[in-house]
Design an enzyme around this catalytic site. Structure first.
Site, PDB file in Angstrom:
ATOM      1  N   ALA A 146       0.973  -1.149  -0.015  1.00 38.92           N
ATOM      2  CA  ALA A 146       0.108   0.029  -0.049  1.00 38.92           C
ATOM      3  C   ALA A 146       0.753   1.295   0.068  1.00 38.92           C
ATOM      4  CB  ALA A 146      -0.971  -0.047   1.245  1.00 38.92           C
ATOM      5  N   ARG A 148      -6.600  -2.025 -11.632  1.00 41.23           N
ATOM      6  CA  ARG A 148      -7.460  -2.044 -10.256  1.00 41.23           C
ATOM      7  C   ARG A 148      -7.729  -0.375 -10.076  1.00 41.23           C
ATOM      8  NH1 ARG A 148      -4.565  -5.258  -5.503  1.00 41.23           N
ATOM      9  NH2 ARG A 148      -6.525  -4.672  -4.719  1.00 41.23           N
ATOM     10  N   HIS A 154       4.890  -6.097  -8.107  1.00 40.88           N
ATOM     11  CA  HIS A 154       3.422  -6.015  -7.401  1.00 40.88           C
ATOM     12  C   HIS A 154       2.743  -7.467  -7.982  1.00 40.88           C
ATOM     13  CE1 HIS A 154       3.404  -2.263  -5.914  1.00 40.88           C
ATOM     14  NE2 HIS A 154       3.873  -2.047  -7.132  1.00 40.88           N
TER      15      HIS A 154
HETATM   16  C1  DQA Z   1       0.439  -5.039  -3.921  1.00 43.56           C
HETATM   17  C2  DQA Z   1      -0.818  -3.972  -4.588  1.00 43.56           C
HETATM   18  C3  DQA Z   1      -1.213  -2.935  -3.783  1.00 43.56           C
HETATM   19  O1  DQA Z   1      -1.884  -1.824  -4.336  1.00 43.56           O
HETATM   20  C4  DQA Z   1      -1.564  -3.462  -2.408  1.00 43.56           C
HETATM   21  O2  DQA Z   1      -1.948  -2.107  -1.353  1.00 43.56           O
HETATM   22  C5  DQA Z   1      -0.870  -4.331  -1.888  1.00 43.56           C
HETATM   23  C6  DQA Z   1      -0.245  -5.504  -2.678  1.00 43.56           C
HETATM   24  C7  DQA Z   1       0.441  -6.315  -4.829  1.00 43.56           C
HETATM   25  O3  DQA Z   1       1.399  -6.847  -4.597  1.00 43.56           O
HETATM   26  O4  DQA Z   1      -0.263  -6.440  -5.682  1.00 43.56           O
HETATM   27  O5  DQA Z   1      -0.763  -4.558  -0.516  1.00 43.56           O
HETATM   28  O6  DQA Z   1       1.412  -4.442  -3.819  1.00 43.56           O
END
Ligand code: DQA
Length: 146
Positions: A76, A106, A99
């Site tokens: 995040a 998203r 990610h």
């Molecule tokens: C994340 C994507 C972020 O937006 C989210 O807040 C996460 C995980 C991912 O690995 O897809 O905590 O980093």
């Protein structure tokens, strides 16, 4: 070659947390996957996870003079943290962003990545495999630098 692999907040909840988005495998499985990928590539892994922004900044600073590369999933904090961006810029260690989910498809608030502005590359939406891609990319990039 030594890589620092950083995972940010709530990634320690993998397997429990929104499995439809992040998958059914837990964080220990991810750590093992990353560790094995590094060893296969002859890279010494240093694994770090924190739910705290300042702890991540401290760990990046401590990597100065220690790590050759950084693989980071800021979770995040991706979408909020100028402090992590500045820490990556301060140490100037080549970094790759990862990610698990495809953040580009998203919510709108996930469309910005501050730490990503200090990264040479991002791998998104590939699940665990994204970490392997990041490790391989960083190793290759560093070898070309020499
Ligand atoms: C994340 C994507 C972020 O937006 C989210 O807040 C996460 C995980 C991912 O690995 O897809 O905590 O980093």
């Amino acid at each position: 070659m030594k890589f620092l692999i950083i995972n940010g907040p709530n990634l320690n909840m993998l397997g429990i947390r929104e499995p439809d988005i992040y998958g059914a495998q837990d964080f220990q499985a991810l750590q093992r996957f990353i560790y094995d990928c590094c060893l296969e590539e002859g890279i010494e892994p240093v694994l770090f996870q924190s739910n705290h922004e300042g702890a991540i900044v401290d760990r990046i600073q401590a990597a100065y003079g220690e790590a050759d590369g950084i693989v980071i999933n800021p979770a995040a904090y991706t979408h909020t943290s100028v402090a992590i961006l500045d820490a990556l810029k301060a140490v100037a260690i080549p970094a790759v962003e990862v990610h698990l989910s495809n953040v580009s498809e998203r919510e709108s608030f996930r469309q910005i990545s501050y730490p990503g502005m200090a990264c040479i590359k991002a791998f998104v939406g590939l699940g665990f495999e994204g970490y392997r891609q990041a490790i391989l990319y960083l190793k290759d990039w560093l070898q070309k630098e020499k």
